[in-house]
Design an enzyme around this catalytic site. Structure first.
Site, mmCIF file in Angstrom:
data_model
loop_
_atom_site.group_PDB
_atom_site.id
_atom_site.type_symbol
_atom_site.label_atom_id
_atom_site.label_comp_id
_atom_site.label_asym_id
_atom_site.label_seq_id
_atom_site.Cartn_x
_atom_site.Cartn_y
_atom_site.Cartn_z
ATOM 1 N N LYS A 13 56.282 42.843 -17.025
ATOM 2 C CA LYS A 13 55.754 44.081 -17.622
ATOM 3 C C LYS A 13 56.124 45.287 -16.759
ATOM 4 O O LYS A 13 56.635 46.288 -17.251
ATOM 5 C CB LYS A 13 54.220 44.015 -17.760
ATOM 6 C CG LYS A 13 53.712 42.830 -18.557
ATOM 7 C CD LYS A 13 52.197 42.801 -18.651
ATOM 8 C CE LYS A 13 51.465 42.611 -17.334
ATOM 9 N NZ LYS A 13 51.668 41.308 -16.683
ATOM 10 N N ARG A 88 43.250 44.202 -21.217
ATOM 11 C CA ARG A 88 43.293 42.773 -20.867
ATOM 12 C C ARG A 88 42.296 41.969 -21.680
ATOM 13 O O ARG A 88 42.259 40.754 -21.564
ATOM 14 C CB ARG A 88 42.938 42.567 -19.399
ATOM 15 C CG ARG A 88 43.775 43.380 -18.483
ATOM 16 C CD ARG A 88 44.447 42.509 -17.490
ATOM 17 N NE ARG A 88 45.256 43.344 -16.646
ATOM 18 C CZ ARG A 88 46.062 42.883 -15.733
ATOM 19 N NH1 ARG A 88 46.173 41.593 -15.546
ATOM 20 N NH2 ARG A 88 46.779 43.687 -15.015
ATOM 21 N N ARG A 127 58.324 37.507 -5.491
ATOM 22 C CA ARG A 127 58.342 38.954 -5.751
ATOM 23 C C ARG A 127 58.215 39.761 -4.458
ATOM 24 O O ARG A 127 57.430 39.443 -3.576
ATOM 25 C CB ARG A 127 57.204 39.335 -6.693
ATOM 26 C CG ARG A 127 57.005 40.842 -6.768
ATOM 27 C CD ARG A 127 56.175 41.286 -7.928
ATOM 28 N NE ARG A 127 54.851 40.702 -7.943
ATOM 29 C CZ ARG A 127 54.018 40.836 -8.961
ATOM 30 N NH1 ARG A 127 54.380 41.509 -10.033
ATOM 31 N NH2 ARG A 127 52.840 40.274 -8.926
ATOM 32 N N ARG A 160 52.885 41.130 -2.375
ATOM 33 C CA ARG A 160 51.526 41.473 -2.781
ATOM 34 C C ARG A 160 50.540 40.415 -2.308
ATOM 35 O O ARG A 160 50.842 39.215 -2.358
ATOM 36 C CB ARG A 160 51.469 41.593 -4.318
ATOM 37 C CG ARG A 160 51.675 43.018 -4.778
ATOM 38 C CD ARG A 160 51.841 43.145 -6.250
ATOM 39 N NE ARG A 160 50.820 42.504 -7.071
ATOM 40 C CZ ARG A 160 50.765 42.611 -8.393
ATOM 41 N NH1 ARG A 160 51.669 43.338 -9.027
ATOM 42 N NH2 ARG A 160 49.839 41.987 -9.090
ATOM 43 N N ARG A 171 44.852 34.043 -11.655
ATOM 44 C CA ARG A 171 45.221 35.167 -12.534
ATOM 45 C C ARG A 171 45.712 34.661 -13.884
ATOM 46 O O ARG A 171 45.418 35.221 -14.932
ATOM 47 C CB ARG A 171 46.314 36.015 -11.861
ATOM 48 C CG ARG A 171 45.767 36.898 -10.753
ATOM 49 C CD ARG A 171 46.827 37.337 -9.791
ATOM 50 N NE ARG A 171 47.877 38.135 -10.384
ATOM 51 C CZ ARG A 171 49.098 38.271 -9.862
ATOM 52 N NH1 ARG A 171 49.414 37.655 -8.741
ATOM 53 N NH2 ARG A 171 49.982 39.019 -10.446
HETATM 54 P P1 AP5 Z 1 56.875 42.051 -12.657
HETATM 55 O O1 AP5 Z 1 57.615 43.001 -13.502
HETATM 56 O O2 AP5 Z 1 56.247 42.557 -11.402
HETATM 57 O O3 AP5 Z 1 55.791 41.275 -13.549
HETATM 58 P P2 AP5 Z 1 54.426 41.792 -14.197
HETATM 59 O O4 AP5 Z 1 54.355 41.259 -15.575
HETATM 60 O O5 AP5 Z 1 54.293 43.278 -14.030
HETATM 61 O O6 AP5 Z 1 53.417 40.987 -13.302
HETATM 62 P P3 AP5 Z 1 52.151 41.433 -12.467
HETATM 63 O O7 AP5 Z 1 51.907 40.312 -11.508
HETATM 64 O O8 AP5 Z 1 52.288 42.802 -11.885
HETATM 65 O O9 AP5 Z 1 51.060 41.435 -13.569
HETATM 66 P P4 AP5 Z 1 49.570 41.325 -13.384
HETATM 67 O O10 AP5 Z 1 49.102 41.681 -14.720
HETATM 68 O O11 AP5 Z 1 49.082 40.045 -12.843
HETATM 69 O O12 AP5 Z 1 49.270 42.370 -12.195
HETATM 70 P P5 AP5 Z 1 48.719 43.841 -12.196
HETATM 71 O O13 AP5 Z 1 49.369 44.557 -11.104
HETATM 72 O O14 AP5 Z 1 48.729 44.432 -13.550
HETATM 73 O O15 AP5 Z 1 57.859 40.829 -12.318
HETATM 74 C C1 AP5 Z 1 57.450 39.791 -11.457
HETATM 75 C C2 AP5 Z 1 58.673 39.326 -10.608
HETATM 76 O O16 AP5 Z 1 59.651 38.747 -11.449
HETATM 77 C C3 AP5 Z 1 59.389 40.447 -9.847
HETATM 78 O O17 AP5 Z 1 59.813 39.932 -8.621
HETATM 79 C C4 AP5 Z 1 60.601 40.806 -10.730
HETATM 80 O O18 AP5 Z 1 61.686 41.260 -9.935
HETATM 81 C C5 AP5 Z 1 60.899 39.458 -11.388
HETATM 82 N N1 AP5 Z 1 61.340 39.576 -12.776
HETATM 83 C C6 AP5 Z 1 60.807 40.380 -13.743
HETATM 84 N N2 AP5 Z 1 61.414 40.185 -14.918
HETATM 85 C C7 AP5 Z 1 62.347 39.217 -14.713
HETATM 86 C C8 AP5 Z 1 63.284 38.553 -15.565
HETATM 87 N N3 AP5 Z 1 63.347 38.818 -16.877
HETATM 88 N N4 AP5 Z 1 64.080 37.585 -15.017
HETATM 89 C C9 AP5 Z 1 63.989 37.271 -13.703
HETATM 90 N N5 AP5 Z 1 63.125 37.867 -12.852
HETATM 91 C C10 AP5 Z 1 62.291 38.822 -13.334
HETATM 92 O O19 AP5 Z 1 47.189 43.583 -11.831
HETATM 93 C C11 AP5 Z 1 46.807 43.106 -10.555
HETATM 94 C C12 AP5 Z 1 45.293 42.913 -10.516
HETATM 95 O O20 AP5 Z 1 44.636 44.181 -10.739
HETATM 96 C C13 AP5 Z 1 44.705 41.988 -11.587
HETATM 97 O O21 AP5 Z 1 44.748 40.632 -11.196
HETATM 98 C C14 AP5 Z 1 43.268 42.521 -11.677
HETATM 99 O O22 AP5 Z 1 42.486 42.085 -10.595
HETATM 100 C C15 AP5 Z 1 43.460 44.009 -11.543
HETATM 101 N N6 AP5 Z 1 43.686 44.684 -12.839
HETATM 102 C C16 AP5 Z 1 44.813 45.323 -13.260
HETATM 103 N N7 AP5 Z 1 44.634 45.812 -14.499
HETATM 104 C C17 AP5 Z 1 43.377 45.483 -14.860
HETATM 105 C C18 AP5 Z 1 42.612 45.695 -16.039
HETATM 106 N N8 AP5 Z 1 43.118 46.314 -17.106
HETATM 107 N N9 AP5 Z 1 41.356 45.206 -16.071
HETATM 108 C C19 AP5 Z 1 40.818 44.566 -15.019
HETATM 109 N N10 AP5 Z 1 41.486 44.312 -13.878
HETATM 110 C C20 AP5 Z 1 42.748 44.779 -13.803
#
Ligand code: AP5
Length: 221
Positions: A13, A88, A127, A160, A171
């Site tokens: 994402k 979410r 990552r 991270r 997660r």
């Molecule tokens: P990346 O693009 O970073 O993946 P992502 O989908 O953004 O994954 P996240 O881990 O950031 O999502 P998340 O929802 O768990 O975390 P968030 O920060 O939102 O890609 C991942 C890796 O793969 C990278 O190394 C990239 O280079 C590689 N890659 C990407 N695409 C690829 C492809 N097609 N092929 C090969 N490699 C690829 O949230 C973190 C925490 O914050 C949550 O756990 C929660 O505690 C809190 N939080 C955030 N939002 C909320 C909310 N709305 N409500 C409550 N808590 C929240």
């Protein structure tokens, strides 16, 4: 364009949202990034959120709502946005509808990046994130040109704290519990599109752009 990117942790994402935001000249709003910023600045919200994030749990809806209301009060969202990491659950989806309703805006597209578990674990365990501009890299899939250094800004890369195996599993479990209701919610709006997040990042990007162009063409008819 007002676009939501859905998908499990590691679906890509953030990676896709950053490129799309640049291509479409729209702000990228990531609740995960906003929270990490609050944690690193030691704000009250950051202090409250940190424990949940490190355990792989969702931060309570009311805390996120306040943060999102503040973000949507900024004028740049008027032109559109790429929303990543929110909503979410159904409660958050309803909150988003309320926030947008007050701004007389609505969502155009919700893109769900369906991604398999083995791919998620491989991606998150490798990552690397830039500590300055937030760009994502991967030890194997998308390695930086210079070790632990961002290609775009030269910032230092880091892993991270929630990308440890146990936290990744938590997660993912949280995502699986909440996501089916959310998907149903957006299916009913007829704005939901599903793509495979397992594919190469360039392929996924091309498919998203195709969907956006198709949507824009349909508005011209
Ligand atoms: P990346 O693009 O970073 O993946 P992502 O989908 O953004 O994954 P996240 O881990 O950031 O999502 P998340 O929802 O768990 O975390 P968030 O920060 O939102 O890609 C991942 C890796 O793969 C990278 O190394 C990239 O280079 C590689 N890659 C990407 N695409 C690829 C492809 N097609 N092929 C090969 N490699 C690829 O949230 C973190 C925490 O914050 C949550 O756990 C929660 O505690 C809190 N939080 C955030 N939002 C909320 C909310 N709305 N409500 C409550 N808590 C929240």
């Amino acid at each position: 364009m007002k676009i939501i990117l859905l998908g499990p942790p590691g679906a890509g994402k953030g990676t896709q949202a950053k490129i799309l935001a640049k291509e479409l000249n729209l702000p990228h709003i990531s609740t995960g990034e906003l929270l990490r910023q609050n944690v690193s600045e030691g704000t009250d919200l950051g202090r409250e959120a940190k424990g949940y994030m490190n355990k792989g749990l969702l931060v309570p809806d009311d805390l996120i709502k306040e943060m999102l209301v503040q973000r949507f009060a900024k004028p740049d969202v008027r032109a559109g946005f790429i929303l990543d990491g929110y909503p979410r659950n159904i409660n958050q989806a309803q909150t988003l509808d309320q926030i947008l309703g007050q701004l007389k805006m609505g969502i155009d597209m919700v893109i769900d990046l369906k991604t398999s578990e083995s791919v998620i674990v491989q991606r998150l365990s490798g990552r690397l994130v830039c500590s300055v501009c937030g760009l994502n890299f991967h030890i194997k899939n998308m390695p930086p040109k210079k070790p632990m250094t961002c290609d775009a800004c030269g910032g230092k890369l880091y892993q991270r704290s929630d990308d440890r195996e146990e936290t990744i599993k938590k997660r993912l479990a949280v995502y699986l519990k909440e996501s089916s209701g959310l998907i149903k919610y957006y299916q009913e709006t007829k704005k939901l599109y599903t793509l495979s997040g397992d594919e190469d990042a360039q392929v996924v990007l091309a498919k998203i752009i195709q969907l956006v162009e198709k949507h824009n063409d349909s508005l011209k008819v």
